[in-house]
Enzyme design. Structure first.
Site, short mmCIF file in Angstrom:
data_model
loop_
_atom_site.label_atom_id
_atom_site.label_comp_id
_atom_site.label_asym_id
_atom_site.label_seq_id
_atom_site.Cartn_x
_atom_site.Cartn_y
_atom_site.Cartn_z
N HIS A 82 -33.85 8.37 9.62
CA HIS A 82 -34.71 7.38 10.25
C HIS A 82 -35.31 6.43 9.23
CE1 HIS A 82 -37.49 5.85 13.26
NE2 HIS A 82 -38.45 5.99 12.38
N ALA B 9 -11.85 0.00 11.68
CA ALA B 9 -12.95 -0.95 11.80
C ALA B 9 -12.41 -2.31 12.18
CB ALA B 9 -13.68 -1.06 10.46
N GLU C 21 -28.91 6.81 13.60
CA GLU C 21 -29.67 7.93 14.16
C GLU C 21 -29.52 8.00 15.68
OE1 GLU C 21 -34.10 7.74 14.17
OE2 GLU C 21 -33.82 5.70 13.43
N ARG D 171 -4.54 -14.76 25.86
CA ARG D 171 -3.89 -14.72 27.18
C ARG D 171 -4.40 -13.56 28.05
NH1 ARG D 171 1.46 -11.45 26.63
NH2 ARG D 171 0.94 -10.36 24.74
N GLU E 247 -11.49 -11.26 13.85
CA GLU E 247 -12.15 -11.33 12.53
C GLU E 247 -12.16 -12.76 11.99
OE1 GLU E 247 -11.20 -6.81 10.92
OE2 GLU E 247 -9.85 -8.41 10.32
N CYS F 63 -2.25 -5.92 2.02
CA CYS F 63 -3.67 -5.55 1.92
C CYS F 63 -4.38 -6.30 0.81
CB CYS F 63 -3.78 -4.03 1.71
SG CYS F 63 -5.46 -3.51 1.38
N SER G 6 0.82 -1.22 0.00
CA SER G 6 0.00 0.00 0.00
C SER G 6 0.85 1.27 0.00
CB SER G 6 -0.90 0.01 1.23
OG SER G 6 -1.63 -1.19 1.32
N GLY G 7 1.82 1.35 0.91
CA GLY G 7 2.62 2.57 1.04
C GLY G 7 3.61 2.73 -0.11
N TYR H 22 -7.43 -7.67 16.36
CA TYR H 22 -8.52 -7.63 15.38
C TYR H 22 -8.45 -8.76 14.36
CZ TYR H 22 -5.83 -5.45 11.51
OH TYR H 22 -4.96 -5.20 10.49
N CYS I 146 -6.44 -7.15 4.09
CA CYS I 146 -7.78 -6.53 4.09
C CYS I 146 -8.73 -7.10 3.04
CB CYS I 146 -7.68 -5.03 3.82
SG CYS I 146 -6.15 -4.24 4.27
N ARG J 17 -7.58 -5.55 22.68
CA ARG J 17 -6.80 -4.59 23.48
C ARG J 17 -6.59 -3.31 22.68
NH1 ARG J 17 -1.20 -3.97 24.82
NH2 ARG J 17 -0.65 -5.57 23.29
N LYS K 127 -9.54 -10.90 3.17
CA LYS K 127 -10.23 -11.07 4.45
C LYS K 127 -11.68 -10.60 4.36
CE LYS K 127 -10.42 -7.80 7.14
NZ LYS K 127 -9.79 -6.79 7.98
N THR L 69 -3.92 0.10 6.14
CA THR L 69 -3.67 0.43 4.73
C THR L 69 -3.80 1.93 4.42
OG1 THR L 69 -4.13 -1.73 3.84
CG2 THR L 69 -4.68 0.12 2.42
N ASP M 183 3.63 -0.15 7.61
CA ASP M 183 3.73 -1.03 8.79
C ASP M 183 5.16 -1.20 9.28
OD1 ASP M 183 1.05 -1.34 8.40
OD2 ASP M 183 1.08 -3.53 8.30
C1 FAD Z 1 -5.06 -10.46 7.83
C2 FAD Z 1 -4.90 -8.96 7.74
C3 FAD Z 1 -6.02 -8.17 7.63
C4 FAD Z 1 -5.91 -6.79 7.54
N1 FAD Z 1 -7.03 -6.05 7.46
C5 FAD Z 1 -6.95 -4.70 7.35
C6 FAD Z 1 -8.12 -3.91 7.20
O1 FAD Z 1 -9.24 -4.42 7.19
N2 FAD Z 1 -7.97 -2.57 7.06
C7 FAD Z 1 -6.74 -1.97 7.06
O2 FAD Z 1 -6.67 -0.75 6.90
N3 FAD Z 1 -5.61 -2.70 7.22
C8 FAD Z 1 -5.70 -4.05 7.35
N4 FAD Z 1 -4.55 -4.80 7.47
C9 FAD Z 1 -3.25 -4.10 7.56
C10 FAD Z 1 -2.77 -3.70 6.17
O3 FAD Z 1 -2.73 -4.81 5.33
C11 FAD Z 1 -1.40 -3.06 6.30
O4 FAD Z 1 -1.44 -2.00 7.21
C12 FAD Z 1 -0.88 -2.53 4.97
O5 FAD Z 1 -0.85 -3.54 3.99
C13 FAD Z 1 0.52 -1.93 5.17
O6 FAD Z 1 1.04 -1.54 3.93
P1 FAD Z 1 2.62 -1.44 3.74
O7 FAD Z 1 2.83 -0.79 2.41
O8 FAD Z 1 3.25 -0.86 4.91
O9 FAD Z 1 3.13 -2.95 3.68
P2 FAD Z 1 2.65 -4.20 2.88
O10 FAD Z 1 1.33 -4.02 2.25
O11 FAD Z 1 2.82 -5.36 3.80
O12 FAD Z 1 3.68 -4.32 1.67
C14 FAD Z 1 5.02 -4.64 1.88
C15 FAD Z 1 5.52 -5.35 0.65
O13 FAD Z 1 6.94 -5.40 0.70
C16 FAD Z 1 7.37 -6.65 0.18
N5 FAD Z 1 8.73 -6.86 0.67
C17 FAD Z 1 9.10 -7.01 1.97
N6 FAD Z 1 10.45 -7.09 2.05
C18 FAD Z 1 10.93 -6.98 0.78
C19 FAD Z 1 12.22 -6.99 0.22
N7 FAD Z 1 13.31 -7.07 0.98
N8 FAD Z 1 12.33 -6.87 -1.12
C20 FAD Z 1 11.24 -6.76 -1.92
N9 FAD Z 1 9.99 -6.75 -1.44
C21 FAD Z 1 9.83 -6.85 -0.10
C22 FAD Z 1 6.33 -7.62 0.69
O14 FAD Z 1 6.28 -8.80 -0.07
C23 FAD Z 1 5.05 -6.79 0.56
O15 FAD Z 1 4.43 -7.00 -0.70
C24 FAD Z 1 -4.62 -6.19 7.56
C25 FAD Z 1 -3.48 -6.98 7.66
C26 FAD Z 1 -3.62 -8.35 7.75
C27 FAD Z 1 -2.39 -9.20 7.87
#
Ligand code: FAD
Length: 460
Positions: free
Chosen positions: A437, A342, A442, A200, A183, A43, A15-16, A179, A48, A206, A51, A312, A304
């Protein structure tokens, strides 16, 4: 300026990373993104999106129960896991493809392979060799954390494998109370799996408001999830009939699958960050300033991997802010205050702002408005579900500090509530908004009386 292969090298197409890479490339910068797995990141591929599809799939069993109250019948419906998996995987592939196209259309180059930092301007990409870059953005996300020293942990799965189980287990134990654990407990229970959640702590979720935590737990039990609190694994034993979870207290629990959702850790191991002197927190998270810059002048990190708010939309906004600052001459930092979130539990949660406990701690005297009631939709079938809505208000200013909703559509409701809270809405302004309503929402604008917890009398 030195001559580098790229102006910007992004590690991780999640995502980022994707948002930052696209925006930077659109400014005319020469950008490469390395991805070791699939473009889209957690994501899209294993978070996300898949899921939420699983949540949708699992909600039909409950919906059909509710439907009976309205006169529907049709015999016992059956669910086919393989049909669902195929549909889900098709859609995930389509979405990942859109991410690839968007990156390419912006002019960014995708390098498939694991990247590692060699020095502040040099990276090694598996299968591609060495490349150089003026700036580096670390966007490698997080990884599920497993207690490596737990005997039998190799038999457990995490959320990553839960998306690809070849068969749906008949019984599952989910370890964790965050979460993701909550979920998945709802998902599996909804799909007809005998589900036990073992955590635990004294209560699930939390970090959320205590009333929300207690309420969700009670409602999940009504939907058939067994919840065991204050309990931890001692070992997992594989037997002829399944997996036996031996717990530190209580009787062992036999299931067909054990899923650990006990947290996620920043994905920084083996990235080469220490070698160039990037400061890491004890958790392994990359330490950054408000512009997502590390202590090394040409290295940034978003999402993250920085362990700020692991969602995300936050990763996307941090990535966008980085690109604005570095490639559009528009210094931008993302404001992490009042980020709504959420939990797609069953029933779901929408939450923005402070919990009651945090508000009392940070703001002293506060007013609470709280209501529990039966959701209209379920009145006919005879269930005893309840919704919860709660407002946390600063007594001196009457500003609403927190809004928490448990019940149907609460993730949709909270998005709009977040707009008002972000703008600093007061209770009087909130209440001056006319109700829609008949809706659950509401109730949020019609709570006139302060809540007094039973047995406590007036609360300061
Ligand atoms: C089961 C689950 C459910 C979730 N549900 C939600 C939700 O409902 N809503 C929400 O907002 N967030 C949710 N999240 C959290 C959300 O997915 C993350 O916050 C988001 O994806 C973070 O984006 P990011 O860009 O930091 O990292 P990521 O999306 O994790 O992307 C990192 C990428 O870097 C790649 N990578 C890592 N190391 C290397 C390397 N050395 N070289 C090349 N590539 C590499 C990985 O393969 C990955 O594709 C959920 C997470 C999980 C695990």
């Amino acid at each position: 300026m030195a001559n580098y292969d790229y102006d910007l090298f992004v590690i991780g197409a999640g995502s980022g990373g994707v948002r930052a890479a696209r925006l930077a490339a659109l400014s005319g910068a020469k950008v490469a993104v390395a991805e070791e797995h699939r473009v889209g990141g957690t994501c899209v591929i294993r978070g996300c999106v898949p899921k939420k599809f699983m949540v949708y799939a699992s909600e039909y069993s409950y919906a059909s129960k509710v439907a009976e109250g309205y006169g529907w019948s049709g015999g016992p419906a059956t669910f086919d896991w393989k049909t669902f998996l195929e549909a889900k995987d098709r859609e995930i592939a389509r979405l990942s493809g859109i991410y690839v196209t968007n990156l390419q259309n912006a002019g960014a180059e995708i390098l498939h392979g694991r990247a590692q930092i060699v020095d502040a301007h040099t990276l090694e990409v598996a299968g591609k060799g060495t490349v150089t870059a003026d700036k580096i953005l670390v966007a490698t996300g997080g990884r599920p954390w497993l207690p490596a020293d737990l005997p039998g942990v190799e038999h457990a799965i995490t959320s990553e494998e839960a998306f690809h189980l070849t068969e749906l287990p008949k019984r599952i134990l989910i370890a964790g109370g965050g979460y993701i654990a909550v979920e998945f407990a709802g998902i599996f229970a909804g799909l007809g799996v005998d589900t036990t959640l073992v955590y635990r702590g004294a209560n699930i979720l939390r970090g959320f408001d205590d009333d929300v935590r207690a309420h969700v737990g009670e409602e999940m039990k009504k939907r058939g999830v067994k919840i065991v609190l204050g309990c931890q694994h001692e070992s997992i034993e594989k037997t002829a009939t399944g997996l036996v979870s031996h717990l530190k207290s209580g009787t062992p629990i036999e299931t067909d699958a054990v899923m650990f959702a006990t947290g996620r850790a920043p994905h920084t191991k083996g990235l080469g960050l220490e070698a160039v002197g990037v400061k890491l927190a004890e958790s392994g998270a990359v330490v950054v300033d408000k512009f997502s810059k590390t202590n090394i002048d040409n290295i940034w990190a978003v999402g993250d991997v920085t362990d700020r708010i692991n969602l995300t939309p936050v990763a996307i906004r941090e990535g966008a802010a980085f690109a604005q600052t570095e490639y559009y001459d528009n210094p931008t930092s993302f404001d992490h205050d009042m980020v709504a979130s959420a939990v797609f539990s069953q029933p779901p949660v929408g939450s923005v702002g402070l919990s009651e406990a945090d508000a009392r701690h940070q703001h002293g005297k506060i007013d609470i408005y709280l209501s529990r009631f039966r959701p209209m939709k379920t009145t006919f079938y005879g269930g005893d579900e309840r919704c919860l809505i709660k407002l946390v208000v600063e007594a001196s200013t009457q500003k609403i500090l927190g809004c928490h909703v448990v019940g149907p559509d609460s993730p949709e409701i909270i998005q709009m509530a977040a707009v008002a809270l972000k703008m600093g809405v007061t209770k009087a302004q909130w209440d001056s908004t006319c109700a829609v309503h008949p809706t659950l929402a509401e109730e949020l604008v019609t709570m006139r009386d302060k809540y007094v917890p039973p047995g406590l009398g007036a609360v300061a």
